[in-house]
Design a protein around this motif. Sequence first.
Motif, PDB file in Angstrom:
ATOM      1  N   ALA A  84       0.776  -1.237   0.063  1.00 52.83           N
ATOM      2  CA  ALA A  84      -0.078  -0.028   0.135  1.00 52.83           C
ATOM      3  C   ALA A  84       0.749   1.289   0.031  1.00 52.83           C
ATOM      4  CB  ALA A  84      -1.095  -0.125   1.210  1.00 52.83           C
ATOM      5  N   VAL A  85       1.891   1.248   0.785  1.00 48.62           N
ATOM      6  CA  VAL A  85       2.822   2.438   0.729  1.00 48.62           C
ATOM      7  C   VAL A  85       3.514   2.427  -0.625  1.00 48.62           C
ATOM      8  CG1 VAL A  85       4.897   3.408   1.686  1.00 48.62           C
ATOM      9  CG2 VAL A  85       3.256   2.034   3.239  1.00 48.62           C
ATOM     10  N   PHE A  86       3.887   1.369  -1.249  1.00 43.67           N
ATOM     11  CA  PHE A  86       4.572   1.574  -2.489  1.00 43.67           C
ATOM     12  C   PHE A  86       3.610   2.190  -3.612  1.00 43.67           C
ATOM     13  CE2 PHE A  86       5.868  -0.054  -6.588  1.00 43.67           C
ATOM     14  CZ  PHE A  86       7.219   0.019  -6.471  1.00 43.67           C
ATOM     15  N   TRP A  87       2.447   1.803  -3.672  1.00 43.64           N
ATOM     16  CA  TRP A  87       1.424   1.899  -4.492  1.00 43.64           C
ATOM     17  C   TRP A  87       0.897   3.584  -4.247  1.00 43.64           C
ATOM     18  CZ3 TRP A  87       0.562   0.092  -9.080  1.00 43.64           C
ATOM     19  CH2 TRP A  87       0.524  -1.195  -9.144  1.00 43.64           C
ATOM     20  N   LYS A  88       1.013   3.949  -3.067  1.00 42.82           N
ATOM     21  CA  LYS A  88       0.685   5.497  -2.916  1.00 42.82           C
ATOM     22  C   LYS A  88       1.720   6.118  -3.500  1.00 42.82           C
ATOM     23  CE  LYS A  88      -0.214   8.724   1.034  1.00 42.82           C
ATOM     24  NZ  LYS A  88      -0.490   8.788   2.453  1.00 42.82           N
ATOM     25  N   ALA A  89       2.867   5.854  -3.225  1.00 49.67           N
ATOM     26  CA  ALA A  89       4.187   6.624  -3.907  1.00 49.67           C
ATOM     27  C   ALA A  89       4.037   6.529  -5.385  1.00 49.67           C
ATOM     28  CB  ALA A  89       5.410   6.075  -3.601  1.00 49.67           C
ATOM     29  N   LEU A  90       3.616   5.574  -6.159  1.00 46.53           N
ATOM     30  CA  LEU A  90       3.357   5.635  -7.465  1.00 46.53           C
ATOM     31  C   LEU A  90       1.967   6.429  -8.038  1.00 46.53           C
ATOM     32  CD1 LEU A  90       5.644   3.379  -7.408  1.00 46.53           C
ATOM     33  CD2 LEU A  90       4.376   2.042  -9.309  1.00 46.53           C
ATOM     34  N   SER A  91       1.117   6.158  -6.996  1.00 45.70           N
ATOM     35  CA  SER A  91      -0.153   6.956  -7.177  1.00 45.70           C
ATOM     36  C   SER A  91       0.201   8.627  -7.341  1.00 45.70           C
ATOM     37  CB  SER A  91      -1.330   6.821  -6.153  1.00 45.70           C
ATOM     38  OG  SER A  91      -1.833   5.382  -6.405  1.00 45.70           O
TER      39      SER A  91
ATOM     40  N   LYS B  46      -4.892   2.911  -8.958  1.00 45.07           N
ATOM     41  CA  LYS B  46      -4.505   1.751  -9.056  1.00 45.07           C
ATOM     42  C   LYS B  46      -3.228   1.558  -9.882  1.00 45.07           C
ATOM     43  CE  LYS B  46      -7.635  -0.440  -6.871  1.00 45.07           C
ATOM     44  NZ  LYS B  46      -7.428  -1.015  -5.387  1.00 45.07           N
ATOM     45  N   ASN B  47      -2.773   2.743 -10.548  1.00 48.51           N
ATOM     46  CA  ASN B  47      -1.714   2.874 -11.598  1.00 48.51           C
ATOM     47  C   ASN B  47      -1.846   1.642 -12.733  1.00 48.51           C
ATOM     48  OD1 ASN B  47       0.135   4.818 -10.222  1.00 48.51           O
ATOM     49  ND2 ASN B  47      -0.084   3.554  -8.474  1.00 48.51           N
ATOM     50  N   SER B  48      -3.003   1.997 -13.389  1.00 42.57           N
ATOM     51  CA  SER B  48      -3.310   0.855 -14.032  1.00 42.57           C
ATOM     52  C   SER B  48      -4.102   1.314 -15.252  1.00 42.57           C
ATOM     53  CB  SER B  48      -3.974  -0.243 -13.438  1.00 42.57           C
ATOM     54  OG  SER B  48      -4.740  -1.384 -14.390  1.00 42.57           O
ATOM     55  N   ARG B  49      -3.790   0.622 -16.528  1.00 41.94           N
ATOM     56  CA  ARG B  49      -4.532   0.970 -17.679  1.00 41.94           C
ATOM     57  C   ARG B  49      -5.928  -0.058 -17.510  1.00 41.94           C
ATOM     58  NH1 ARG B  49      -6.735  -1.225 -21.763  1.00 41.94           N
ATOM     59  NH2 ARG B  49      -6.067  -3.201 -20.923  1.00 41.94           N
ATOM     60  N   VAL B  50      -6.959   0.269 -17.920  1.00 43.31           N
ATOM     61  CA  VAL B  50      -8.161  -0.410 -17.965  1.00 43.31           C
ATOM     62  C   VAL B  50      -9.033  -0.110 -19.133  1.00 43.31           C
ATOM     63  CG1 VAL B  50      -8.584  -0.579 -15.260  1.00 43.31           C
ATOM     64  CG2 VAL B  50      -9.284   1.406 -16.712  1.00 43.31           C
ATOM     65  N   ASP B  51      -9.654  -1.143 -19.445  1.00 42.95           N
ATOM     66  CA  ASP B  51     -10.439  -0.824 -20.850  1.00 42.95           C
ATOM     67  C   ASP B  51     -11.457  -0.095 -20.630  1.00 42.95           C
ATOM     68  OD1 ASP B  51      -9.157  -2.901 -22.391  1.00 42.95           O
ATOM     69  OD2 ASP B  51     -10.020  -4.400 -21.594  1.00 42.95           O
ATOM     70  N   ALA B  52     -11.660   1.142 -21.674  1.00 44.17           N
ATOM     71  CA  ALA B  52     -12.768   2.008 -21.636  1.00 44.17           C
ATOM     72  C   ALA B  52     -13.969   1.349 -21.754  1.00 44.17           C
ATOM     73  CB  ALA B  52     -12.495   3.229 -22.496  1.00 44.17           C
ATOM     74  N   LYS B  53     -15.144   1.869 -21.485  1.00 40.48           N
ATOM     75  CA  LYS B  53     -16.538   1.412 -21.934  1.00 40.48           C
ATOM     76  C   LYS B  53     -16.956   2.398 -23.268  1.00 40.48           C
ATOM     77  CE  LYS B  53     -18.031  -0.493 -17.561  1.00 40.48           C
ATOM     78  NZ  LYS B  53     -18.842  -0.353 -16.480  1.00 40.48           N
ATOM     79  N   THR B  54     -16.322   2.037 -24.269  1.00 38.87           N
ATOM     80  CA  THR B  54     -16.689   2.654 -25.769  1.00 38.87           C
ATOM     81  C   THR B  54     -17.262   1.714 -26.929  1.00 38.87           C
ATOM     82  OG1 THR B  54     -14.378   2.366 -26.323  1.00 38.87           O
ATOM     83  CG2 THR B  54     -14.929   4.522 -25.221  1.00 38.87           C
TER      84      THR B  54
END
Length: 223
Positions: free
Chosen positions: A170-177, A198-206
């Motif tokens: 969680a600490v690591f992800w916070k720094a990346l966020s 989440k520092n993540s690519r997600v599929d758009a609803k298009t």
Amino acid sequence: MHRRNSRRTALVLSAAAIAAVPALTACGNEAHPGAAAVVGGQRITVSQLESRVNEVRDAQQTATKDTAQYEQAIAKTGGLTRNTLHTMVLDRVLHRAATDAGISVTRKEMQSMRSGLEQQAGGAKALEVAWLQQYNIPPKRLTESLRTEIEAQKLSTALGADMQTPQGKAVFWKALSSASKELNVDLNPRYGTWDVTKNSRVDAKTPWLRQITKEAPAEQQTT
């Protein structure tokens, strides 16, 4: 050298992030024609993305013995384009987080890690094949990938983040966020959207965009 289950911190985390739930930032690239993504004002062009994907495909073809094996490799990496873009963006986010923490990586450190991994893998060629098969990293990008790995390890140490625990992650992800927000990541809707939490690519609803390739499910790994 590092234990096998501690390797590829950055890519392990990115693989887990691919399964993230809906994005918090909707991104449009109308102002950036020809860009697959814009990270910190720097474009990752569609041609650059396609070139990276072609590097992986060429390496896969070279590493396989026949057409059938090559086709199997392609089938296992059906979401390669989107996952490659995810990795390219996350690597830049991680680099910004590491830079913010005053972290740098020397050539000697990369050479040391590579030598150790080559010994464990059974040689330079064996390591290249393993990295290609497990992480879709072509041989020409291996050193660059190791730099990212070292940055991730150094960042977790600097943050006092134990990556074996949920609290440490969680600490690591916070720094990346925080780094992700600084960089104002903007994806071309063709490739989805970027979740800064989440520092993540997600599929758009298009629904008006035809899905060309079916995204392969991310393999769940542990660090």
